[in-house]
Design a protein around this motif. Structure first.
Motif, PDB file in Angstrom:
ATOM      1  N   THR A 115      50.207  51.435  50.780  1.00  0.00           N
ATOM      2  CA  THR A 115      49.604  50.537  49.984  1.00  0.00           C
ATOM      3  C   THR A 115      50.763  49.327  49.401  1.00  0.00           C
ATOM      4  O   THR A 115      51.692  49.857  48.676  1.00  0.00           O
ATOM      5  N   ALA A 140      43.068  53.389  41.474  1.00  0.00           N
ATOM      6  CA  ALA A 140      42.499  52.986  42.599  1.00  0.00           C
ATOM      7  C   ALA A 140      42.865  53.555  43.728  1.00  0.00           C
ATOM      8  O   ALA A 140      42.226  53.994  44.796  1.00  0.00           O
ATOM      9  N   ASN A 184      41.974  57.333  43.997  1.00  0.00           N
ATOM     10  CA  ASN A 184      40.465  57.184  44.573  1.00  0.00           C
ATOM     11  C   ASN A 184      40.306  57.175  45.924  1.00  0.00           C
ATOM     12  O   ASN A 184      39.545  57.822  46.699  1.00  0.00           O
ATOM     13  N   LYS A 185      41.098  56.299  46.598  1.00  0.00           N
ATOM     14  CA  LYS A 185      40.962  55.935  48.047  1.00  0.00           C
ATOM     15  C   LYS A 185      41.458  57.037  48.886  1.00  0.00           C
ATOM     16  O   LYS A 185      40.894  57.492  49.614  1.00  0.00           O
ATOM     17  N   GLY A 244      37.877  58.027  49.358  1.00  0.00           N
ATOM     18  CA  GLY A 244      37.569  56.814  50.149  1.00  0.00           C
ATOM     19  C   GLY A 244      37.187  55.670  49.167  1.00  0.00           C
ATOM     20  O   GLY A 244      36.595  54.719  49.741  1.00  0.00           O
ATOM     21  N   GLY A 245      37.687  55.647  48.115  1.00  0.00           N
ATOM     22  CA  GLY A 245      37.090  54.591  47.067  1.00  0.00           C
ATOM     23  C   GLY A 245      37.660  53.203  47.665  1.00  0.00           C
ATOM     24  O   GLY A 245      38.729  53.042  48.399  1.00  0.00           O
ATOM     25  N   ASN A 246      36.904  52.244  47.124  1.00  0.00           N
ATOM     26  CA  ASN A 246      37.268  50.964  47.775  1.00  0.00           C
ATOM     27  C   ASN A 246      37.659  49.953  46.842  1.00  0.00           C
ATOM     28  O   ASN A 246      37.526  48.644  47.118  1.00  0.00           O
ATOM     29  N   ASN A 247      38.102  50.408  45.800  1.00  0.00           N
ATOM     30  CA  ASN A 247      38.990  49.415  44.846  1.00  0.00           C
ATOM     31  C   ASN A 247      40.558  49.373  44.915  1.00  0.00           C
ATOM     32  O   ASN A 247      41.163  48.632  44.168  1.00  0.00           O
ATOM     33  N   THR A 263      44.748  46.976  49.923  1.00  0.00           N
ATOM     34  CA  THR A 263      45.034  47.587  51.321  1.00  0.00           C
ATOM     35  C   THR A 263      46.206  46.779  51.999  1.00  0.00           C
ATOM     36  O   THR A 263      46.595  45.921  51.500  1.00  0.00           O
ATOM     37  N   ASP A 298      45.378  43.371  52.536  1.00  0.00           N
ATOM     38  CA  ASP A 298      45.802  42.452  51.663  1.00  0.00           C
ATOM     39  C   ASP A 298      47.069  42.227  51.459  1.00  0.00           C
ATOM     40  O   ASP A 298      47.517  40.965  51.435  1.00  0.00           O
TER      41      ASP A 298
END
Length: 359
Positions: A123, A303, A306-307, A311-314, A317, A320
């Motif tokens: 990340t 965030a 959660n990912k 698998g949170g999407n906020n 990545t 990015d």
């Protein structure tokens, strides 16, 4: 509830702010180690944070060899990012890496392969996305009130005096791997793309006008987004004060940030309805329902948790991070060739392996 992740922060410079972000999320994270060869500096940030249970370990190899550590957070000078991220990923750790992630598109692609092979999350740090200002703009866009994006302007106008470059790795291609475009404006360009989408064309000028350094400290950049919107970015380290400012013009809405330099999403944003399609009352009704958003590093780390957990999407990545480096590459290529550069860049791009000057 998910699992509490154990974190080692590598580097006690910007690591100080990372530590504060993790400590604000005690159910999600426990920082177990600060890794820095300057043990006095590590002791200082632990004392400041009143985090006496955090251990100091100067040996990076011991950090990545510790099976209890889940996340390695790399807060070191840019020229160290690739090797240390690679080693941590191959040791089975999730990796957080400060900007810039690495120093070329080639290295970004190599790290992506390593992260995938080891089934670990990598990340890049783009904490400007998190906070009330951006959350409100996103809510208006998600509600369909903004309409077609038209034009954006981004200002990164900060003040860096000669003493800032007393640290020998700063201001050099070898140490910083780039100048204001890479080390200062990269957060703002990420936020621009998060709002307006991917960039299609870039024309840029860069210059060294403020300090006696190797790398650029001023830039003027014009961009055309894939959706047809236009954007400009002005960058300097020669302002008398530090300001960051965004202005987004949409078909039905204009959004403007305040001028907080390092927490732009936490400043006072204004949102004005435009034209006959959307009323200010509609805009205000959406804004009134936007929940509080955790700002900066706290929002970023939440965030990420959660990912990893569900698998949170906020979360920010790896894609990015690569996109930000693609823009840096295009800016340097355009500045040196005085051409408009089309994106995406391919592996046959002259600067794919490195944007560092040959001399």
């Amino acid at each position: 509830m998910g699992t509490q992740l154990k974190v080692a922060i590598v580097g006690a410079g910007i690591g100080r702010e990372h530590l504060a972000g993790y400590l604000a999320l005690p159910e999600q994270y426990a920082v177990t180690h600060i890794c820095d060869i300057d043990e006095a500096r590590a002791e200082e940030i632990i004392a400041e944070a009143n985090a006496g249970d955090v251990l100091i370990e100067p040996d990076f190899q011991k950090i990545i060899g510790d099976d209890a550590i889940d996340v390695v957070d790399i807060c070191l000078p840019p020229h160290l990012h690739f090797d240390m991220s690679k080693a941590a990923l191959e040791a089975g750790k999730h990796v957080v890496c400060e900007k810039p992630l690495v120093s070329s598109l080639a290295d970004a692609d190599r790290l992506a392969e390593i992260a995938e092979a080891n089934n670990r999350l990598l990340t890049p740090v783009f904490q400007y996305r998190y906070g009330p200002g951006f959350a409100k703009l996103k809510a208006l866009m998600d509600a369909g009130l903004a309409g077609k994006p038209l034009l954006a302007s981004v200002d990164t106008q900060w003040n860096r005096l000669p003493e800032y470059y007393a640290n020998p790795w700063r201001g050099t291609w070898k140490g910083e791997q780039g100048g204001a475009v890479l080390g200062h404006a990269i957060h703002n360009h990420d936020l621009l793309c998060a709002v307006f989408g991917p960039i299609g064309e870039v024309h840029a000028f860069t210059a060294t006008r403020v300090n006696d350094i190797e790398v650029e400290d001023c830039a003027s950049i014009s961009m055309k987004m894939k959706n047809g919107a236009l954007a400009t970015s002005s960058v300097t380290l020669g302002s008398h004060n530090d300001i960051t400012r965004f202005r987004f013009c949409f078909e039905n809405l204009t959004a403007e940030s305040g001028t907080l330099p390092y927490q732009p999403s936490e400043g006072e944003w204004t949102f004005g309805a435009r034209g006959a399609n959307v009323t200010q009352a509609q805009v205000d009704a959406i804004l009134a329902e936007v929940p509080d958003a955790k700002p900066g590093f706290v929002g970023f780390f939440e965030a990420m948790w959660n990912k990893i957990q569900n698998g949170g999407n906020n979360a920010v990545t790896l894609e990015d991070g690569r996109r930000s480096l693609e823009l840096v590459t295009a800016i340097y290529l355009s500045s040196r060739t005085q051409r408009i550069i089309e994106l995406p860049l391919t592996k046959d791009c002259d600067l794919y392996e490195s944007w560092l000057p040959s001399e």
